[in-house]
Design an enzyme around this catalytic site. Structure first.
Site, PDB file in Angstrom:
ATOM      1  N   GLU A   1      10.833  19.612 -22.366  1.00 25.81           N
ATOM      2  CA  GLU A   1       9.619  19.203 -21.642  1.00 25.81           C
ATOM      3  C   GLU A   1       9.892  18.187 -20.555  1.00 25.81           C
ATOM      4  O   GLU A   1       9.326  18.265 -19.462  1.00 25.81           O
ATOM      5  CB  GLU A   1       8.584  18.621 -22.617  1.00 25.81           C
ATOM      6  CG  GLU A   1       7.824  19.649 -23.413  1.00 25.81           C
ATOM      7  CD  GLU A   1       8.641  20.217 -24.550  1.00 25.81           C
ATOM      8  OE1 GLU A   1       9.762  19.715 -24.765  1.00 25.81           O
ATOM      9  OE2 GLU A   1       8.166  21.140 -25.213  1.00 25.81           O
TER      10      GLU A   1
ATOM     11  N   HIS B   1       0.699  17.745 -34.040  1.00 22.64           N
ATOM     12  CA  HIS B   1       0.033  18.674 -33.136  1.00 22.64           C
ATOM     13  C   HIS B   1      -1.419  18.294 -32.913  1.00 22.64           C
ATOM     14  O   HIS B   1      -2.224  19.111 -32.507  1.00 22.64           O
ATOM     15  CB  HIS B   1       0.096  20.096 -33.714  1.00 22.64           C
ATOM     16  CG  HIS B   1       1.479  20.667 -33.718  1.00 22.64           C
ATOM     17  ND1 HIS B   1       2.431  20.301 -34.622  1.00 22.64           N
ATOM     18  CD2 HIS B   1       2.068  21.563 -32.905  1.00 22.64           C
ATOM     19  CE1 HIS B   1       3.549  20.956 -34.383  1.00 22.64           C
ATOM     20  NE2 HIS B   1       3.361  21.733 -33.346  1.00 22.64           N
TER      21      HIS B   1
END
Lengths: 340, 421
Positions: free
Chosen positions: B156, B225
């Site tokens: 990322e 998450h």
């Protein structure tokens, strides 16, 4: 090329001394890496985008950044194209295709890959060039950037200035691989190792690599071996962690500028007279620009809040108004060289 | 306290939460009451157990209204806070337009911009032929090609860096984080380069990038998450942040973000992707800095964003039936705040309740409270209320997870408390 290298050396030495005299706050020299800087720049075209780390002022010098431009940035006066917003040596020039230096190590590597992707989509005949040191190869960004470049097949040159030291960390503590060149292989990238102190070798290597990168749209890794003769920055005294004899040996016996000069003199293209004249002129010019830049006004207060966004939003306008009101209330405390 | 009347009120309040029908039928309810000694504390306790509301107003902690009721309820709290129809003045006219789900609206906005401008591209994991983990880019790789819908390896920080580099040199990339939480890995690039380089280069290099992805607390996705990144990014200078909550504003904000010259972070919510709405056929672009007036009112200003908008609207149904008239504003622009809209509302109602999903400490609510206090102190009749998630990692177990998210009954209670001022 030689002239640029000599001017670079002169500039580096004078700015280093200026920092020691307290005239600028900080400086990064590229002593010992002049050949890498200048020869690689000479082998590239002006359309190639440069993503520097912070020891590549020689590249910028070659491209046409004037001594006045260097001075403006280091003294952060109102002629600085960066508007006084970055530390010294954090140069940037859109005109010369040199992306503004960001201190963070290795973050420019994925930038270079992204920009190369942009060039590939636009089908331009240019590549991007990312410079970094041996220390930078430990950053996660280095590995991901290499991997991405390889997978995406984009024209980017990764030039590693392996100068043996990352501040006080020697290369033997940085990695246990056989240098940086083998890492390229692991990512499926064609890699070269070159003597970074040999100006001509550096030039031909980069020239060949650039051709490959653009024609075959692929990344190339170049490991240029050299030695960091100077300190990491003006905040460092490397005699604390390495022997002075080691530094002296590299400086006197293996300096790339002297080496190239001897080759030029051997071919009767250069001589003592020219050398003296060049050094004197360079020294004069650097000092003149420095002295001039030192006394110029700083960027105005009105620039402080600009360019955070494309236009100044309301909350920043409020903050600016507050700062101005403080200045109005305490005019004597406001520095005289900062216009409003 | 008339127990049946109270029970009626409670059951009416329960109706919107989809309580099982058996509990609503008066016979079973009254029989339940009959078993309890009237007028006793046990009635109150039984009623509060049924409703999840605390009858006594003693659950104010040091912060004000932020705690959960101590009595764990016999009934489940509402999980499905997806409003079927939003009460909003900003949706399109009733019969024209076309219906679609939020993720389709995002895709529509994305496609329109990619058709309009060839420099727009999407960079992220599995965005190509896979179509994206939430199907936002489904079908687009076939249409625009692999180069414009770029699949990346799992790094990322690096593909965000790549997008920044591409943006500096002429492209307009949209970075998709598979989950907003993964963008924590990209924090270095976002905070040190994305928000900064336009400024430090003296305006020479612009970074017209959009960073988007689903965040917020989902359905038992676990703590990693269920991150809410708006709190962490709000301090980074140079960034703009917006949060979408309906298909209408999702499409409009996506288009606006792509066209903006500034780096914009677009926060989507993982549980809102299947929200359906009718949106206009004609092209429209929303303003990134504007808030959305969802429901005009007189009594109190409720400021919210993303999924909490829908929880607020559910609470509003109860509040309206109780005689309150709340004004609901979806702030949409998380950085900078639309203080014009917010200020006008505060000047009208003089009371503010902020409902957010962020953690309490250092969240959007914290900054918003400071901004309102600073600018509109004289207009306030009551301290600013703020309902947020607690400072805990989101637990996996369903009931525990629900307890960490602000639920409509708490909103109702908080409004009632504030309106007493």
């Amino acid at each position: 090329m030689y002239e640029t290298m000599a001017i670079l050396q002169t500039m580096d030495n004078l700015y280093y001394e200026a920092q020691r005299q307290g005239r600028i706050s900080f400086y990064v020299t590229s002593i010992g890496e002049e050949a890498i800087n200048v020869a690689s720049a000479a082998a590239l075209s002006s359309d190639d985008l440069i993503f520097p780390q912070y020891r590549e002022q020689g590249v910028l010098l070659w491209r046409g950044f004037t001594l006045k431009d260097f001075a403006s940035q280091c003294f952060a006066n109102d002629e600085d194209s960066g508007k006084g917003r970055q530390m010294p040596v954090h140069y940037g020039s859109k005109k010369l295709n040199y992306i503004t230096v960001s201190s963070t190590v290795g973050t420019q590597l994925p930038h270079a890959v992204g920009a190369a992707y942009s060039l590939k989509m636009a089908k331009e005949e240019a590549c991007t060039v990312a410079y970094f040191g041996d220390g930078g190869t430990s950053e996660g960004d280095f590995h991901a950037a290499m991997n991405f470049a390889s997978v995406l097949e984009v024209p980017v040159l990764f030039i590693c200035r392996n100068n043996g030291w990352a501040i006080s960390t020697p290369a033997s503590d940085q990695y246990r691989s056989d240098g940086v060149v083998v890492k390229g292989q692991a990512y499926g990238i064609r890699s070269f190792r070159v003597d970074g102190n040999d100006t001509l070798a550096m030039y031909s290597c980069v020239q060949a690599a650039r051709k490959m990168a653009i024609e075959e749209s692929r990344p190339i890794l170049i490991e240029a071996l050299t030695y960091r003769i100077g300190h990491h920055t003006t905040s460092d005294d490397s005699s604390k962690y390495r022997s002075i004899t080691e530094m002296e040996r590299w400086k006197s016996l293996r300096d790339p500028v002297i080496r190239f000069r001897k080759w030029l003199e051997g071919n009767a293209w250069w001589d003592e007279v020219a050398e003296r004249r060049l050094r004197a002129t360079a020294r004069n010019e650097v000092i003149t620009t420095m002295v001039r830049a030192e006394i110029l006004k700083k960027p105005p207060l009105s620039d402080l809040f600009k360019d955070v966004y494309d236009s100044v939003p309301v909350h920043l306008q409020e903050q600016e108004a507050y700062v101005r009101s403080t200045v109005t209330r305490h005019p004597k405390d406001h520095p005289s060289d900062v216009p409003l | 306290m008339e127990s049946t009347a109270l029970l009626q009120k409670v059951t009416a309040g329960m109706a919107f939460r989809g309580t099982p029908a058996s509990l609503l039928s008066s016979s079973s309810a009254s029989s339940h009451v009959a078993r309890i000694k009237l007028g006793s504390r046990s009635v109150i306790r039984a009623v509060s157990r049924l409703s999840g509301l605390t009858v006594k107003a003693t659950h104010l902690n040091a912060y004000g209204f932020g705690t959960m009721p101590h009595n764990s309820t016999a009934l489940k709290t509402v999980n499905k806070a997806v409003a079927v129809k939003t009460e909003t003045g900003s949706t399109a006219t009733a019969q024209q337009g076309h219906e679609l789900l939020l993720f389709e609206a995002l895709r529509e906005g994305l496609e329109e911009e990619m058709e309009r401008d060839p420099t727009v591209c999407v960079i992220g994991e599995d965005v190509g032929h896979y179509g994206g983990s939430y199907k936002v880019t489904k079908g687009m790789a076939e249409k625009f090609g692999d180069l414009r819908l770029l699949d990346t390896p799992i790094a990322e920080n690096s593909f965000t860096g790549m997008a920044i580099g591409a943006a500096m040199t002429g492209l307009r990339p949209i970075v998709e984080g598979m989950n907003m939480g993964f963008l924590l890995l990209a924090f270095n690039q976002i905070a040190n380069n994305c928000g900064m380089l336009h400024y430090t280069s003296g305006g020479q290099f612009t970074i017209p990038i959009v960073i988007r992805g689903p965040g917020g607390v989902g359905k038992q996705l676990g703590a990693e998450h269920s991150q809410r990144l708006e709190s962490y990014f709000q301090s980074v200078p140079g960034l703009q942040m917006v949060a979408c909550s309906t298909p209408y504003n999702a499409k409009g904000l996506m288009k606006a973000a792509i066209r903006s010259e500034n780096p914009v972070i677009l926060f989507e919510h993982v549980l809102l992707y299947n929200l359906k709405e009718r949106i206009p056929d004609e092209e429209y672009v929303l303003c990134l800095e504007e808030a959305e007036l969802v429901r005009p009112g007189q009594d109190i200003t409720i400021l919210t964003y993303s999924r909490m908008r829908h929880h607020v609207l559910q609470a509003v149904k109860t509040l309206v039936s109780k005689g309150y008239d709340p004004e609901v504003i979806d702030i949409r622009s998380l950085k900078p705040f639309d203080l014009f809209a917010i200020g006008n509302s505060v000047k009208k109602t003089h009371k503010v309740l902020i409902v957010e999903e962020c953690m309490r400490t250092g969240g959007i609510g914290a900054s918003l409270r400071a901004a309102i206090m600073e600018n509109f102190f004289d207009e306030l009749d009551a301290p600013i209320g703020c309902l947020s998630s607690q400072d805990v990692p989101t637990p996996y177990a369903g009931p525990l997870e629900d307890l960490t998210v602000v639920q409509p009954p708490q909103i109702v209670f908080a409004v009632e408390q504030l309106c007493k001022h």
